[in-house]
Design a protein around this motif. Sequence first.
Motif, mmCIF file in Angstrom:
data_model
loop_
_atom_site.group_PDB
_atom_site.id
_atom_site.type_symbol
_atom_site.label_atom_id
_atom_site.label_comp_id
_atom_site.label_asym_id
_atom_site.label_seq_id
_atom_site.Cartn_x
_atom_site.Cartn_y
_atom_site.Cartn_z
ATOM 1 N N LYS A 12 26.566 9.018 48.419
ATOM 2 C CA LYS A 12 26.869 9.231 49.833
ATOM 3 C C LYS A 12 25.610 9.155 50.708
ATOM 4 O O LYS A 12 24.496 9.453 50.258
ATOM 5 C CB LYS A 12 27.484 10.622 50.036
ATOM 6 C CG LYS A 12 28.846 10.826 49.433
ATOM 7 C CD LYS A 12 29.281 12.285 49.633
ATOM 8 C CE LYS A 12 30.597 12.569 48.944
ATOM 9 N NZ LYS A 12 31.750 12.256 49.778
ATOM 10 N N ASP B 214 27.170 12.461 55.236
ATOM 11 C CA ASP B 214 28.455 12.656 54.551
ATOM 12 C C ASP B 214 28.355 13.758 53.501
ATOM 13 O O ASP B 214 29.316 14.505 53.276
ATOM 14 C CB ASP B 214 28.915 11.352 53.903
ATOM 15 C CG ASP B 214 29.201 10.262 54.922
ATOM 16 O OD1 ASP B 214 29.602 10.611 56.048
ATOM 17 O OD2 ASP B 214 29.015 9.073 54.604
ATOM 18 N N ASP C 299 28.757 16.958 55.257
ATOM 19 C CA ASP C 299 30.165 17.278 55.503
ATOM 20 C C ASP C 299 30.724 18.126 54.365
ATOM 21 O O ASP C 299 31.546 19.024 54.581
ATOM 22 C CB ASP C 299 30.999 15.998 55.626
ATOM 23 C CG ASP C 299 30.808 15.303 56.964
ATOM 24 O OD1 ASP C 299 30.208 15.908 57.881
ATOM 25 O OD2 ASP C 299 31.255 14.152 57.089
ATOM 26 N N TYR D 272 34.797 13.824 46.531
ATOM 27 C CA TYR D 272 34.294 14.968 47.306
ATOM 28 C C TYR D 272 34.052 16.119 46.337
ATOM 29 O O TYR D 272 34.771 17.103 46.317
ATOM 30 C CB TYR D 272 35.276 15.350 48.412
ATOM 31 C CG TYR D 272 34.888 14.773 49.749
ATOM 32 C CD1 TYR D 272 34.538 15.578 50.819
ATOM 33 C CD2 TYR D 272 34.820 13.394 49.942
ATOM 34 C CE1 TYR D 272 34.145 15.042 52.047
ATOM 35 C CE2 TYR D 272 34.439 12.844 51.143
ATOM 36 C CZ TYR D 272 34.108 13.676 52.207
ATOM 37 O OH TYR D 272 33.711 13.139 53.412
ATOM 38 N N THR E 30 33.583 6.663 62.153
ATOM 39 C CA THR E 30 33.548 7.827 61.272
ATOM 40 C C THR E 30 34.817 7.924 60.442
ATOM 41 O O THR E 30 34.782 8.189 59.235
ATOM 42 C CB THR E 30 33.370 9.111 62.101
ATOM 43 O OG1 THR E 30 32.163 9.028 62.855
ATOM 44 C CG2 THR E 30 33.316 10.338 61.205
ATOM 45 N N SER F 156 33.157 7.005 56.697
ATOM 46 C CA SER F 156 32.522 8.169 56.078
ATOM 47 C C SER F 156 32.689 8.094 54.566
ATOM 48 O O SER F 156 33.743 7.709 54.067
ATOM 49 C CB SER F 156 33.159 9.459 56.598
ATOM 50 O OG SER F 156 32.858 9.661 57.951
ATOM 51 N N SER F 157 31.628 8.448 53.858
ATOM 52 C CA SER F 157 31.633 8.364 52.387
ATOM 53 C C SER F 157 32.076 6.990 51.909
ATOM 54 O O SER F 157 32.759 6.850 50.889
ATOM 55 C CB SER F 157 32.521 9.462 51.785
ATOM 56 O OG SER F 157 31.964 10.729 52.040
ATOM 57 N N SER G 171 40.683 9.051 54.860
ATOM 58 C CA SER G 171 40.080 7.956 55.629
ATOM 59 C C SER G 171 41.149 7.059 56.242
ATOM 60 O O SER G 171 42.216 6.848 55.664
ATOM 61 C CB SER G 171 39.178 7.095 54.741
ATOM 62 O OG SER G 171 38.011 7.766 54.390
#
Length: 537
Positions: A119, A123, A126, A179, A298, A302-303, A310
């Motif tokens: 990442k 990110d 986050d 994540y 974003t 993101s990631s 997403s």
Amino acid sequence: MTRTSPADPAAGQDLPSTVGGVAGAPTAARAAALVARVTGGADAAPVRMLAPFTGQPVTSLPQADDGEVRAAFAAAREAQREWSATSVAQRQRFLVRLHDLLLDRQAEVLDLVQVEAGKARIDAFDEVSATALVAAFYGKHSAKILSPRRQAGVIPALTKAGELRHPKGVVGIISPWNYPLALTAMDVFPALAAGNAVVQKPDNQTALSALWLQELAEEAGLPAGLWQIVLGRGSRIGDALVEECDYLCFTGSTPTGKDLASRISRRLTGYSLELGGKNPMIVLPDADVAKAATGAVTACFSSAGQLCVSVERIYVHESVREEFTRAFVARTEALKLGGALDYHAGMGSLTSESQLATVTAHVEDARAKGARVLTGGRARPDLGPLFYEPTVLTDVTPEMVPFADETFGPVVSIYGFTDVADAIERANDTPFGLNASVWTRNGRAGWEVGARLKAGTVNVNEGYAATFGTVGVPMGGMKESGAGRRNGAEGLLKYTEAQSIAIQRGLALRPPKPVPGSLWARLMSVSMKLLRRLPGR
């Protein structure tokens, strides 16, 4: 199962001095110390983890076998007996301490998340912020959510009724690679707050983040053995996880989730699943185009798009489509790719070769069948083995793979619409229903459109972070995007068994001998009509 013996730094001496060959990364000795928290089965070969940024080795992971997993459940069950006897207030204090330690020590885990998941650092942050928010919420509200509830009894003043909540026992948690810190926290923290023990199987690729958080939790006061971590492939240890747990929490693909649900339901054991998505974004004609374009970057990238919430489909009203597309493409092209352990890059790399292959195949299929690539559309081996440019497609049609299939990468398709009802129908035309986004200057209109979308979470003038970060509201999927919810009161109560207790005084609930049944039934019928009018019933 989790070790409690000291780590052996020499275990990582065959690896580079910095993890994964990434400058500034934690030392191999630190990675080895985390890995030493788990043991492997005698006949299970270790797995070597590679850093997405460089393709270099990070560490060697011991793999559990069936017996190791069952032993982990036995140890967790023993620890849970004492933990369940503690007050919820004590468990809340542990989470508050963990919250503060996490924010104070975030630099180390930011490095770990970047190195093992690929990442960008923003990110990775986050994940830190989401983890802290979850700890803060359950550290503050668990006692209230779990407190005994008084209910109106069947006969006022004579029937005292209430509801209690008891922990399930040992919760099995299967966590994904995308994540590794945040989703560990979202599932593990409420399970512990409810008085359960946990046996977690994180993905091999991102196991260090979970091990780091487990270590920090024990430093914050969590009893050793209460949170067990086992490593291994589901095909090898999945049976033990399903057969031993008192509740199963899974995040991953829809096919795997369906298989697990089928297997565990045969035991009459509860479960929650967060599965796939093909998340839409709708840009209404009155939207602030500049803000929508910035938010879309974003929401989509993101990631590197490897986030279950997403956005992969954008529906833009024709009156602003050209303006939005131009602004979105420009902002996408300005997104800097990189793999340094700092905040300079806006997007990192993909996490695995299989994800790179999927993204490449989806884009090439669309290109070959006539879609236009407005920007991106190529791998970037000059930056690292798994980098792929953020990609914007248009003219994507139903026969193209990325039209309906989840890409789970930095690829999004833009479509136009003229009628809002049509946009809503197209957004809902998918077997998935995880997340959605609506952009408008009119908050009420955004709310009304959102209420018509078949998605577990909807964000107005945001991509996903508004609901993702609001831990007090439930998060989860409709249709084939899952079952059950994490976060909020539901995310805690799912880890409990409800028990009702009622104490009856005086009058019995059947007629005494001298009273005929017909008379009793008439008296009770009149009473029920009167009771219905009482407040609180």
